[in-house]
Design an enzyme around this catalytic site. Structure first.
Site, PDB file in Angstrom:
ATOM      1  CE  LYS A  60      -2.123  -1.164   3.829  1.00 40.49           C
ATOM      2  NZ  LYS A  60      -1.552  -2.338   4.160  1.00 40.49           N
TER       3      LYS A  60
ATOM      4  NE  ARG B 243       6.733  -0.613  10.044  1.00 37.35           N
ATOM      5  CZ  ARG B 243       5.329  -0.709   9.397  1.00 37.35           C
ATOM      6  NH1 ARG B 243       5.212  -0.296   8.107  1.00 37.35           N
ATOM      7  NH2 ARG B 243       4.366  -1.251   9.929  1.00 37.35           N
TER       8      ARG B 243
ATOM      9  NE  ARG C 227       2.297  -5.306  10.783  1.00 44.27           N
ATOM     10  CZ  ARG C 227       3.685  -5.235  10.544  1.00 44.27           C
ATOM     11  NH1 ARG C 227       4.574  -5.809  10.964  1.00 44.27           N
ATOM     12  NH2 ARG C 227       3.654  -4.621   9.330  1.00 44.27           N
TER      13      ARG C 227
ATOM     14  NE  ARG D 275       7.835  -3.196   5.613  1.00 42.65           N
ATOM     15  CZ  ARG D 275       6.399  -3.146   5.690  1.00 42.65           C
ATOM     16  NH1 ARG D 275       5.716  -2.798   4.786  1.00 42.65           N
ATOM     17  NH2 ARG D 275       5.754  -3.165   6.857  1.00 42.65           N
TER      18      ARG D 275
ATOM     19  NE  ARG E  96      -3.990  -1.377  10.248  1.00 41.66           N
ATOM     20  CZ  ARG E  96      -3.066  -0.955   9.459  1.00 41.66           C
ATOM     21  NH1 ARG E  96      -2.916   0.294   9.209  1.00 41.66           N
ATOM     22  NH2 ARG E  96      -1.757  -1.637   9.315  1.00 41.66           N
TER      23      ARG E  96
HETATM   24  P1  ADP Z   1       1.266  -2.451   7.801  1.00 49.22           P
HETATM   25  O1  ADP Z   1       0.250  -2.044   6.842  1.00 49.22           O
HETATM   26  O2  ADP Z   1       2.744  -2.622   6.953  1.00 49.22           O
HETATM   27  O3  ADP Z   1       0.932  -3.308   9.013  1.00 49.22           O
HETATM   28  P2  ADP Z   1       1.255   0.359   8.840  1.00 49.22           P
HETATM   29  O4  ADP Z   1       2.423   1.355   8.901  1.00 49.22           O
HETATM   30  O5  ADP Z   1      -0.092   0.886   7.987  1.00 49.22           O
HETATM   31  O6  ADP Z   1       1.779  -1.096   8.644  1.00 49.22           O
HETATM   32  O7  ADP Z   1       0.624   0.323  10.270  1.00 49.22           O
HETATM   33  C1  ADP Z   1       1.665  -0.181  11.451  1.00 49.22           C
HETATM   34  C2  ADP Z   1       0.840  -0.142  12.850  1.00 49.22           C
HETATM   35  O8  ADP Z   1       0.226   1.230  13.197  1.00 49.22           O
HETATM   36  C3  ADP Z   1      -0.152  -1.010  12.789  1.00 49.22           C
HETATM   37  O9  ADP Z   1       0.050  -2.528  13.025  1.00 49.22           O
HETATM   38  C4  ADP Z   1      -1.191  -0.537  13.862  1.00 49.22           C
HETATM   39  O10 ADP Z   1      -0.837  -0.861  15.167  1.00 49.22           O
HETATM   40  C5  ADP Z   1      -1.141   0.868  13.758  1.00 49.22           C
HETATM   41  N1  ADP Z   1      -2.116   1.515  12.803  1.00 49.22           N
HETATM   42  C6  ADP Z   1      -1.886   2.048  11.565  1.00 49.22           C
HETATM   43  N2  ADP Z   1      -3.153   2.598  11.101  1.00 49.22           N
HETATM   44  C7  ADP Z   1      -4.074   2.173  11.871  1.00 49.22           C
HETATM   45  C8  ADP Z   1      -5.410   2.279  11.911  1.00 49.22           C
HETATM   46  N3  ADP Z   1      -6.208   2.819  10.961  1.00 49.22           N
HETATM   47  N4  ADP Z   1      -6.156   1.848  13.113  1.00 49.22           N
HETATM   48  C9  ADP Z   1      -5.547   1.260  14.225  1.00 49.22           C
HETATM   49  N5  ADP Z   1      -4.321   1.008  14.092  1.00 49.22           N
HETATM   50  C10 ADP Z   1      -3.582   1.530  13.106  1.00 49.22           C
END
Ligand code: ADP
Ligand code: ZN
Length: 214
Positions: free
Chosen positions: A13, A161, A172, A127, A88
């Site tokens: 994404k 990360r 996740r 990554r 999400r």
């Molecule tokens: P990825 O899609 O690679 O897991 P992101 O950078 O989108 O990584 O998200 C990393 C973390 O940030 C998630 O695992 C969650 O803990 C938190 N997070 C990000 N966006 C949201 C969201 N919309 N709602 C709840 N938690 C979120």
């Protein structure tokens, strides 16, 4: 044009969002990036969110909806918004719907990036990314240059990360299937959903997204 990029962690994404920003002058709103920034700034919210993120769980709807609302109030949206990693949960999806209505904006498409789970685990555990510009590296397909400097911006601050390890990735994935995947059906029923194959190479994925947006 306002779009959502939907898909499990590691679906690509962020990479596609960055391409759309470059090519279409859109604004990327990544809640993951925003939460990581809050964490770096050491705010109370950032510290709490950081612990949750390291585990791989979802940060609460209130917090995430709040930071998105703030961004939407600040930005002017230029060529439209790309929502990356948001919504999400169903509660977040409904909140976004209301925010867009309040702003007099539409949601034009929800792009579902489909990737199989084995590929995700492989991608994420290999990554790393540039802290300065966000360029993404992969130990196998796109290794960090030997001099350790980012190909895009020259910074030597390329990091992994803390949540890109196998254990938090499992969490996740659970969060994705339990809480986020219902959004696929939700947006399908609304008529907004377009699925693309996220396993193809980066340019092919970009081309299918462009086609889905025509
Ligand atoms: P990825 O899609 O690679 O897991 P992101 O950078 O989108 O990584 O998200 C990393 C973390 O940030 C998630 O695992 C969650 O803990 C938190 N997070 C990000 N966006 C949201 C969201 N919309 N709602 C709840 N938690 C979120
Ligand atoms: Zn860089």
């Amino acid at each position: 044009m306002n779009i959502i990029l939907l898909g499990p962690p590691g679906a690509g994404k962020g990479t596609q969002a960055r391409k759309l920003v470059e090519e279409r002058n859109m604004v990327q709103l990544s809640t993951g990036d925003m939460l990581r920034e809050a964490r770096r700034n050491g705010t109370e919210m950032g510290k709490k969110a950081g612990e949750i993120m390291d585990r791989g769980d979802l940060v609460s709807d209130d917090v995430v909806i709040g930071i998105i609302r703030e961004q939407l109030e600040q930005d002017n949206g230029a060529g439209g918004y790309i929502f990356d990693g948001f919504p999400r949960t169903l509660a977040q999806a409904e909140a976004l719907g209301r925010l867009l209505i309040d702003m007099g904006e539409n949601l034009d498409a929800v792009i579902e990036m489909q990737v199989d789970d084995d590929a995700l685990v492989g991608r994420i555990t290999a990554r790393s990314s540039c802290k300065a510009c966000g360029e993404v590296y992969n130990d196998i397909t796109k290794p960090i240059p030997a001099d350790g400097k980012c190909v895009n911006c020259g910074s030597d601050d390329i990091i992994r990360r803390p949540d890109d390890n196998e254990e938090s990735l499992r969490t996740r994935l659970f969060a994705y299937y339990k809480q986020t995947s219902p959004l696929v059906g939700y947006y399908y029923a609304k008529g907004d959903l377009k699925a693309v194959d996220g396993l193809a190479n980066m340019d092919e994925v970009a081309a299918s997204i462009a086609k889905a947006l025509r």
